[in-house]
Design a protein around this motif. Structure first.
Motif, PDB file in Angstrom:
ATOM      1  N   MET A  45      39.545  52.940  34.143  1.00  0.00           N
ATOM      2  CA  MET A  45      40.140  51.879  34.430  1.00  0.00           C
ATOM      3  C   MET A  45      40.173  51.515  35.856  1.00  0.00           C
ATOM      4  N   LEU A  46      40.163  52.540  36.725  1.00  0.00           N
ATOM      5  CA  LEU A  46      40.526  52.423  38.123  1.00  0.00           C
ATOM      6  C   LEU A  46      39.086  52.560  38.681  1.00  0.00           C
ATOM      7  N   THR A  47      38.021  52.938  38.072  1.00  0.00           N
ATOM      8  CA  THR A  47      36.877  53.306  38.602  1.00  0.00           C
ATOM      9  C   THR A  47      36.327  52.141  39.694  1.00  0.00           C
ATOM     10  N   GLY A  48      36.019  52.471  40.824  1.00  0.00           N
ATOM     11  CA  GLY A  48      35.340  51.450  41.572  1.00  0.00           C
ATOM     12  C   GLY A  48      36.474  50.729  42.207  1.00  0.00           C
ATOM     13  N   THR A  49      37.563  50.646  42.113  1.00  0.00           N
ATOM     14  CA  THR A  49      38.545  50.188  42.951  1.00  0.00           C
ATOM     15  C   THR A  49      38.758  50.981  44.239  1.00  0.00           C
ATOM     16  N   ILE A  50      39.816  50.588  45.076  1.00  0.00           N
ATOM     17  CA  ILE A  50      40.223  51.269  46.087  1.00  0.00           C
ATOM     18  C   ILE A  50      41.277  52.342  46.077  1.00  0.00           C
ATOM     19  N   ALA A  51      41.553  52.941  44.441  1.00  0.00           N
ATOM     20  CA  ALA A  51      42.385  53.866  44.318  1.00  0.00           C
ATOM     21  C   ALA A  51      41.606  55.092  44.706  1.00  0.00           C
ATOM     22  N   PRO A  52      42.481  56.381  45.163  1.00  0.00           N
ATOM     23  CA  PRO A  52      41.658  57.298  45.718  1.00  0.00           C
ATOM     24  C   PRO A  52      40.857  58.104  44.668  1.00  0.00           C
ATOM     25  N   ASN A  53      39.711  58.452  44.817  1.00  0.00           N
ATOM     26  CA  ASN A  53      38.808  59.245  44.092  1.00  0.00           C
ATOM     27  C   ASN A  53      38.711  58.700  42.615  1.00  0.00           C
ATOM     28  N   ALA A  54      38.469  57.556  42.744  1.00  0.00           N
ATOM     29  CA  ALA A  54      38.304  56.845  41.496  1.00  0.00           C
ATOM     30  C   ALA A  54      36.900  56.589  41.546  1.00  0.00           C
TER      31      ALA A  54
ATOM     32  N   ASP B  27      47.552  43.595  46.865  1.00  0.00           N
ATOM     33  CA  ASP B  27      48.283  44.304  48.044  1.00  0.00           C
ATOM     34  C   ASP B  27      48.875  45.508  47.626  1.00  0.00           C
ATOM     35  N   ALA B  28      49.640  45.568  46.640  1.00  0.00           N
ATOM     36  CA  ALA B  28      50.555  46.638  46.127  1.00  0.00           C
ATOM     37  C   ALA B  28      49.536  48.083  45.961  1.00  0.00           C
ATOM     38  N   LEU B  29      48.071  47.885  45.611  1.00  0.00           N
ATOM     39  CA  LEU B  29      47.339  48.606  45.429  1.00  0.00           C
ATOM     40  C   LEU B  29      46.747  49.103  46.729  1.00  0.00           C
ATOM     41  N   ARG B  30      46.616  48.189  47.831  1.00  0.00           N
ATOM     42  CA  ARG B  30      46.178  48.629  49.199  1.00  0.00           C
ATOM     43  C   ARG B  30      47.061  49.783  49.734  1.00  0.00           C
ATOM     44  N   ALA B  31      48.517  49.093  49.566  1.00  0.00           N
ATOM     45  CA  ALA B  31      49.734  49.921  50.121  1.00  0.00           C
ATOM     46  C   ALA B  31      49.700  51.347  49.592  1.00  0.00           C
ATOM     47  N   LEU B  32      49.266  51.639  48.098  1.00  0.00           N
ATOM     48  CA  LEU B  32      49.287  52.872  47.558  1.00  0.00           C
ATOM     49  C   LEU B  32      48.286  53.546  47.926  1.00  0.00           C
ATOM     50  N   ARG B  33      47.133  53.009  48.243  1.00  0.00           N
ATOM     51  CA  ARG B  33      45.919  53.731  48.702  1.00  0.00           C
ATOM     52  C   ARG B  33      46.391  54.459  50.013  1.00  0.00           C
ATOM     53  N   VAL B  34      47.117  53.632  51.011  1.00  0.00           N
ATOM     54  CA  VAL B  34      47.223  54.267  52.362  1.00  0.00           C
ATOM     55  C   VAL B  34      48.367  55.053  52.188  1.00  0.00           C
ATOM     56  N   LYS B  35      49.216  55.074  51.351  1.00  0.00           N
ATOM     57  CA  LYS B  35      50.140  56.239  51.291  1.00  0.00           C
ATOM     58  C   LYS B  35      49.691  57.362  50.588  1.00  0.00           C
ATOM     59  N   GLN B  36      48.855  57.276  49.573  1.00  0.00           N
ATOM     60  CA  GLN B  36      48.357  58.418  48.861  1.00  0.00           C
ATOM     61  C   GLN B  36      47.291  59.157  49.516  1.00  0.00           C
TER      62      GLN B  36
END
Ligand code: SF4
Length: 449
Positions: free
Chosen positions: A1-10, A150-159
């Motif tokens: 589901m998250l593959t290829g997004t900016i989520a870490p290690n997706a 925006d929420a995903l970007r903020a999470l990415r930075v934090k994680q």
């Protein structure tokens, strides 16, 4: 589901089919860059039915799919085939391919992308070969939509910050998974000479790789960079390859292990299965259960030249290699007692170099793993590190027994691992950043939500 997004290690994709190795439902999970490329070409998933009349490959491009002739590609090894697809379709093409073992239906054949990333388990490469499918190439620049950018970007930075501050992530980024070899070896828990011993040479410790490693590499959106680029022309090795193409077959030279690692990757074979199957054959030879009439010559522990040639013979189904190409099903060529020396569950060779007679949690995990003897369904890596009680309780939700050699609470730990890894695989995130796999401080359900 998250593959290829900016989520870490997706970075990951999954291949599922009936396994030619085990005969039951199999699947293999793979990192690298192909999964993101496939989504950017406009495809979240593919269902491939039937068989092409002639060797073919698929081109995925801007939401369109073409079936093209694989003339000139068929017979090529992994790196050459991917390079050829770049020549045909442009430098921005990323592909998942099979090598000669997949074409020849070797039951341990992998699907590969890049120099080393493998959908390795269960013979998925042979499934592609059975469909006359050499490769799936992807190119395109589609945007992967997410609902709350925006929420995903903020999470990415934090994680990303949390992960970078994690000690285990720092060590993984420096030496990769081979860090586990020395720890396990000190405990007397390394499969050695087909598990006749449980301790091997320290010449395979992680620091020995440094002599042959010039860079650490990453998969799509990875913040860890756990993969060595080796100076012998490939990538890796991982801990599993060091164990299974090293200690398990009696090879103590890191240079030789890396060369074998590069060989199996470029041919397109599952390093875990092949190391287990060769170790099994060596013990059968040692015990006189098979002889030169079948093997074509001596099969001795640590004999690098013979192993190198045997791997090629397996890949091309020549001589004794043709028998071993059947993986666990090669048992039909041997005396009945040969099965007593085979390290496998549900006909899948064990993938992890840990000697599970020491780690009872690991033993339970591979016994119940759905695709067979496999550590990536529920691997309780933290058992190796003996964490404080309060940390373990926090991870698993209640107090549990810390003794890796005991039997208490192992069901709890393995069920917990099975659940979180199923979620991780479904999201397309690498397990190395999952809580419970390597560290209590990494990603868990809260972060995934
Ligand atoms: S931690 Fe290693 S395997 Fe996982 S995404 Fe990063 S480079 Fe790939």
């Amino acid at each position: 589901m998250l593959t290829g997004t900016i989520a870490p290690n997706a970075a990951r994709f999954n291949v599922s089919a009936r396994s030619p190795e085990s005969g039951i439902l199999g699947d293999a999970n793979c990192g690298g860059f192909f999964a993101a490329a496939m989504r950017k070409a406009g495809f979240d998933r593919l269902i491939i039915l039937g068989r092409a009349e002639k060797p073919s490959y698929l081109l995925l491009e801007d939401g369109k799919i073409s079936v093209l002739p694989a003339e000139g590609l068929w017979g090529m090894k992994i790196i050459e085939a991917q390079d050829q697809l770049k020549v045909r379709h442009g430098a921005g093409t990323t592909s998942a391919v099979i090598g000669p073992p997949g074409e020849k239906l070797v039951r341990m054949a992998a699907i590969m992308t890049g120099k080393k990333n493998a959908a390795g388990r269960g013979g998925m490469g042979a499934v592609m070969g059975s469909k006359n499918l050499k490769a799936i190439a992807a190119r395109g620049g589609e945007t992967i939509e997410v609902a709350q950018k925006d929420a995903l970007r903020a999470l990415r930075v934090k994680q990303q910050n949390d992960l970078k501050n994690s000690r285990v992530v720092q060590v993984l980024g420096k030496v990769g998974t081979p860090l586990l070899y020395e720890v396990s070896n000190r405990l007397g828990a390394i499969r050695t000479r087909n598990s006749q011993d449980n301790f091997f040479e320290d010449t395979l410790n992680a620091e020995e790789i440094e002599k042959f490693s010039d860079k650490m590499l990453a998969c799509t959106s990875c913040v860890v960079h756990c993969r060595h680029r080796n100076t012998l022309g490939g990538e890796g090795p991982e801990y599993s390859t060091i164990g299974l193409l090293g200690a398990n077959i009696g090879i103590a030279s890191m240079e030789q292990v890396i060369t074998l690692n590069n060989l199996v990757n470029d041919l397109g074979l599952d390093a875990s299965s092949i190391g287990t199957i060769i170790g099994w054959a060596m013990e059968l030879y040692q015990r006189g259960l098979i002889g030169d009439d079948l093997t074509g010559g001596p099969l001795r522990w640590g004999d690098y030249e013979t192993v190198y040639a045997l791997i090629e013979d397996i890949a091309y189904r020549r001589g004794f290699g043709d028998k071993l190409a059947e993986s666990t099903q090669a048992a039909r060529f041997f005396p009945p007692e040969a099965r007593d020396y085979l390290i496998a569950v549900k006909n899948l060779p064990q993938s992890d170099p840990h000697d599970v007679r020491y780690f009872k949690g690991f033993a339970l995990g591979i016994a119940v793993a759905s695709r067979g003897a496999d550590h990536l369904r529920n691997r309780p890596t933290l058992e190796v590190f003996k964490l404080p009680d309060e940390v373990r309780a926090k991870i698993y939700g209640r107090a549990n027994d810390p003794d890796p050699t005991g039997y208490k609470d192992k069901g709890l730990i393995i069920a917990w691992g099975d659940d979180i890894f199923a979620v991780t695989d479904s999201l397309g995130i690498c397990k190395f950043v999952t809580r419970g796999f390597n560290s209590p401080h990494l990603l868990g359900y809260e972060e995934f939500c």
